[in-house]
Write a protein that holds these residues in place. Structure first.
Motif, PDB file in Angstrom:
ATOM      1  N   PHE A 208       0.886  -1.100  -0.028  1.00 21.34           N
ATOM      2  CA  PHE A 208       0.107   0.132  -0.107  1.00 21.34           C
ATOM      3  C   PHE A 208       0.898   1.298   0.031  1.00 21.34           C
ATOM      4  O   PHE A 208       0.712   2.161  -0.816  1.00 21.34           O
ATOM      5  CB  PHE A 208      -0.785   0.124   1.188  1.00 21.34           C
ATOM      6  CG  PHE A 208      -1.930   1.086   1.308  1.00 21.34           C
ATOM      7  CD1 PHE A 208      -3.224   1.089   0.553  1.00 21.34           C
ATOM      8  CD2 PHE A 208      -1.553   2.316   1.947  1.00 21.34           C
ATOM      9  CE1 PHE A 208      -3.992   2.225   0.679  1.00 21.34           C
ATOM     10  CE2 PHE A 208      -2.483   3.341   2.115  1.00 21.34           C
ATOM     11  CZ  PHE A 208      -3.771   3.450   1.313  1.00 21.34           C
ATOM     12  N   ASP A 209       1.678   1.306   0.930  1.00 21.05           N
ATOM     13  CA  ASP A 209       2.939   2.527   0.902  1.00 21.05           C
ATOM     14  C   ASP A 209       3.358   2.442  -0.289  1.00 21.05           C
ATOM     15  O   ASP A 209       3.652   3.516  -0.640  1.00 21.05           O
ATOM     16  CB  ASP A 209       3.933   2.352   1.992  1.00 21.05           C
ATOM     17  CG  ASP A 209       3.106   2.329   3.457  1.00 21.05           C
ATOM     18  OD1 ASP A 209       1.979   2.881   3.483  1.00 21.05           O
ATOM     19  OD2 ASP A 209       3.779   1.758   4.426  1.00 21.05           O
ATOM     20  N   ALA A 210       3.832   1.378  -1.066  1.00 19.95           N
ATOM     21  CA  ALA A 210       4.691   1.597  -2.159  1.00 19.95           C
ATOM     22  C   ALA A 210       3.915   2.125  -3.471  1.00 19.95           C
ATOM     23  O   ALA A 210       4.318   2.825  -4.131  1.00 19.95           O
ATOM     24  CB  ALA A 210       5.229   0.020  -2.532  1.00 19.95           C
ATOM     25  N   MET A 211       2.667   1.825  -3.554  1.00 25.15           N
ATOM     26  CA  MET A 211       1.508   2.440  -4.602  1.00 25.15           C
ATOM     27  C   MET A 211       1.586   3.920  -4.296  1.00 25.15           C
ATOM     28  O   MET A 211       1.477   4.757  -5.169  1.00 25.15           O
ATOM     29  CB  MET A 211       0.274   1.762  -4.425  1.00 25.15           C
ATOM     30  CG  MET A 211       0.461   0.081  -5.032  1.00 25.15           C
ATOM     31  SD  MET A 211      -1.178  -0.443  -5.304  1.00 25.15           S
ATOM     32  CE  MET A 211      -1.730  -0.624  -3.842  1.00 25.15           C
ATOM     33  N   ALA A 212       1.407   4.192  -2.986  1.00 23.68           N
ATOM     34  CA  ALA A 212       1.107   5.688  -2.631  1.00 23.68           C
ATOM     35  C   ALA A 212       2.530   6.609  -3.050  1.00 23.68           C
ATOM     36  O   ALA A 212       2.272   7.901  -3.175  1.00 23.68           O
ATOM     37  CB  ALA A 212       0.748   5.894  -0.882  1.00 23.68           C
ATOM     38  N   LEU A 213       3.573   5.943  -2.512  1.00 22.48           N
ATOM     39  CA  LEU A 213       4.647   6.657  -2.887  1.00 22.48           C
ATOM     40  C   LEU A 213       5.286   6.629  -4.330  1.00 22.48           C
ATOM     41  O   LEU A 213       6.294   7.411  -4.683  1.00 22.48           O
ATOM     42  CB  LEU A 213       6.021   6.075  -1.906  1.00 22.48           C
ATOM     43  CG  LEU A 213       5.633   6.615  -0.415  1.00 22.48           C
ATOM     44  CD1 LEU A 213       6.742   5.769   0.270  1.00 22.48           C
ATOM     45  CD2 LEU A 213       5.460   7.765  -0.141  1.00 22.48           C
ATOM     46  N   TRP A 214       4.792   5.683  -5.154  1.00 19.99           N
ATOM     47  CA  TRP A 214       5.333   5.648  -6.574  1.00 19.99           C
ATOM     48  C   TRP A 214       5.258   6.817  -7.248  1.00 19.99           C
ATOM     49  O   TRP A 214       4.197   7.528  -7.353  1.00 19.99           O
ATOM     50  CB  TRP A 214       4.436   4.529  -7.107  1.00 19.99           C
ATOM     51  CG  TRP A 214       5.114   4.010  -8.449  1.00 19.99           C
ATOM     52  CD1 TRP A 214       6.407   3.874  -8.938  1.00 19.99           C
ATOM     53  CD2 TRP A 214       4.188   3.694  -9.820  1.00 19.99           C
ATOM     54  NE1 TRP A 214       6.370   3.585 -10.339  1.00 19.99           N
ATOM     55  CE2 TRP A 214       4.980   3.498 -10.671  1.00 19.99           C
ATOM     56  CE3 TRP A 214       2.968   3.967  -9.893  1.00 19.99           C
ATOM     57  CZ2 TRP A 214       4.538   3.143 -11.855  1.00 19.99           C
ATOM     58  CZ3 TRP A 214       2.422   3.523 -11.151  1.00 19.99           C
ATOM     59  CH2 TRP A 214       3.264   3.076 -12.222  1.00 19.99           C
ATOM     60  N   GLU A 215       6.302   7.065  -7.877  1.00 18.78           N
ATOM     61  CA  GLU A 215       6.344   8.526  -8.555  1.00 18.78           C
ATOM     62  C   GLU A 215       5.760   8.211  -9.956  1.00 18.78           C
ATOM     63  O   GLU A 215       5.307   9.288 -10.639  1.00 18.78           O
ATOM     64  CB  GLU A 215       7.957   8.883  -8.885  1.00 18.78           C
ATOM     65  CG  GLU A 215       8.388   9.401  -7.612  1.00 18.78           C
ATOM     66  CD  GLU A 215       9.759   9.788  -7.714  1.00 18.78           C
ATOM     67  OE1 GLU A 215      10.361   9.892  -9.021  1.00 18.78           O
ATOM     68  OE2 GLU A 215      10.529  10.378  -6.790  1.00 18.78           O
ATOM     69  N   GLY A 216       5.527   7.025 -10.497  1.00 24.32           N
ATOM     70  CA  GLY A 216       4.902   6.812 -11.797  1.00 24.32           C
ATOM     71  C   GLY A 216       5.784   6.854 -12.995  1.00 24.32           C
ATOM     72  O   GLY A 216       7.257   7.273 -12.949  1.00 24.32           O
ATOM     73  N   VAL A 217       5.139   6.421 -14.215  1.00 21.71           N
ATOM     74  CA  VAL A 217       6.151   6.574 -15.269  1.00 21.71           C
ATOM     75  C   VAL A 217       5.222   7.192 -16.693  1.00 21.71           C
ATOM     76  O   VAL A 217       5.713   7.034 -17.571  1.00 21.71           O
ATOM     77  CB  VAL A 217       6.194   4.830 -15.702  1.00 21.71           C
ATOM     78  CG1 VAL A 217       6.945   4.214 -14.746  1.00 21.71           C
ATOM     79  CG2 VAL A 217       5.000   4.097 -15.859  1.00 21.71           C
TER      80      VAL A 217
END
Length: 283
Positions: A208-217
């Protein structure tokens, strides 16, 4: 069930079904490999080699020095593919190719990423473009500032730590399935018929934290060279369907299907339909 060792010593469960060109399934948030719809997997395994695997931490084994992030999951996926890709038929073909070419070539695989797995598959396709043949994104988004977020109550529900299987099932039904589907199938035990290992709660929190912190592509989507199939549901409240339109507009060779009456859990409601769409796209 067998395990594969990561370079940092963490072992990940995996399973292989069928033979032929390789399809690697990338898990969504909070899932284990046992939860992929068996009818979807078995249909594709009739003519393909399907690889399923768990993300790091899901089985409770973790390395405190390496946290789960979307880019790290893409690197783990590369290790999985490097070690496992290539069934009997593919090995024979590779041996023939290597007789004609002294250089060792990496044989591309097909990727199917669901939800968070779609995010990981996007990272992978950008980091390792020569390793991907066909890319299939199910209920995915590109992250970052361009993504269309879920409503606040949905995010809050997903973040809650629940203590009983009944609570998990009730929440999954509300978030992943449409109200009409739940009315047509009033017995909750029929909603998700494939199960086994339960994901470690600490790993679910990390995801959950990883998705929230993902900067995206989003800025890199135009660099994806793989033919891409994007499927979503018009009633998805977890990753709204507008995200699929963003992906389709930015990826050069993309095909978009928005399924009417389907929500985020469409793979559980329509496994054979989606398997057929993936099969037709790959073949």
């Amino acid at each position: 069930m067998p395990v594969i060792m990561m370079p940092d010593g963490i072992s990940l469960r995996y399973a292989v079904h069928g033979d032929g060109s390789t399809i690697v399934f990338v898990l969504g948030y909070g899932m284990t490999l046992d939860e992929w719809p068996s009818r979807l997997v078995s249909h594709l395994a009739r003519s393909h080699r399907v690889i399923l695997y768990n993300h790091r931490g899901v089985s409770g084994e973790r390395n405190p020095a390496i946290e789960f992030t979307i880019p790290q999951a893409a690197r783990d996926l590369h290790e999985i593919i490097t070690q496992l890709s290539g069934g009997e038929r593919e090995r024979e073909e590779r041996e023939e190719e290597e007789k004609e070419d002294d250089g060792k070539q990496e044989r591309p695989v097909h990727l199917v990423g669901y939800s968070m797995g779609g995010m990981i598959a996007l990272e992978y396709a950008i980091l390792y473009p020569d390793s991907v043949d066909r890319l299939v994104l199910l209920n995915a988004d590109c992250g970052g500032v361009l993504r269309v977020p879920a409503e606040e109550w949905v995010t809050e529900e997903m973040a809650k730590e629940l203590s009983t299987p009944e609570a998990f099932l009730e929440r999954a039904g509300r978030i992943l399935l449409t109200e009409s589907y739940r009315c047509e199938h009033p017995d909750p035990l029929t909603w998700f018929v494939d199960y086994g290992e339960v994901a470690d709660p600490h790993a679910v929190k990390e995801q959950f934290d990883a998705m929230a912190l993902w900067e995206g592509v989003c800025p890199e989507l135009h660099t994806i060279r793989s033919k891409t199939l994007i499927i979503t549901g018009d009633q998805d409240i977890v990753i709204p369907p507008e995200n699929a339109k963003i992906l389709a507009a930015a990826i050069p060779d993309a095909t978009l299907h928005i399924l009417k009456g389907q929500a985020h859990g469409m793979i559980f409601c329509e496994p054979m339909r989606i398997a057929g769409m993936i099969e037709e796209f790959i073949e």
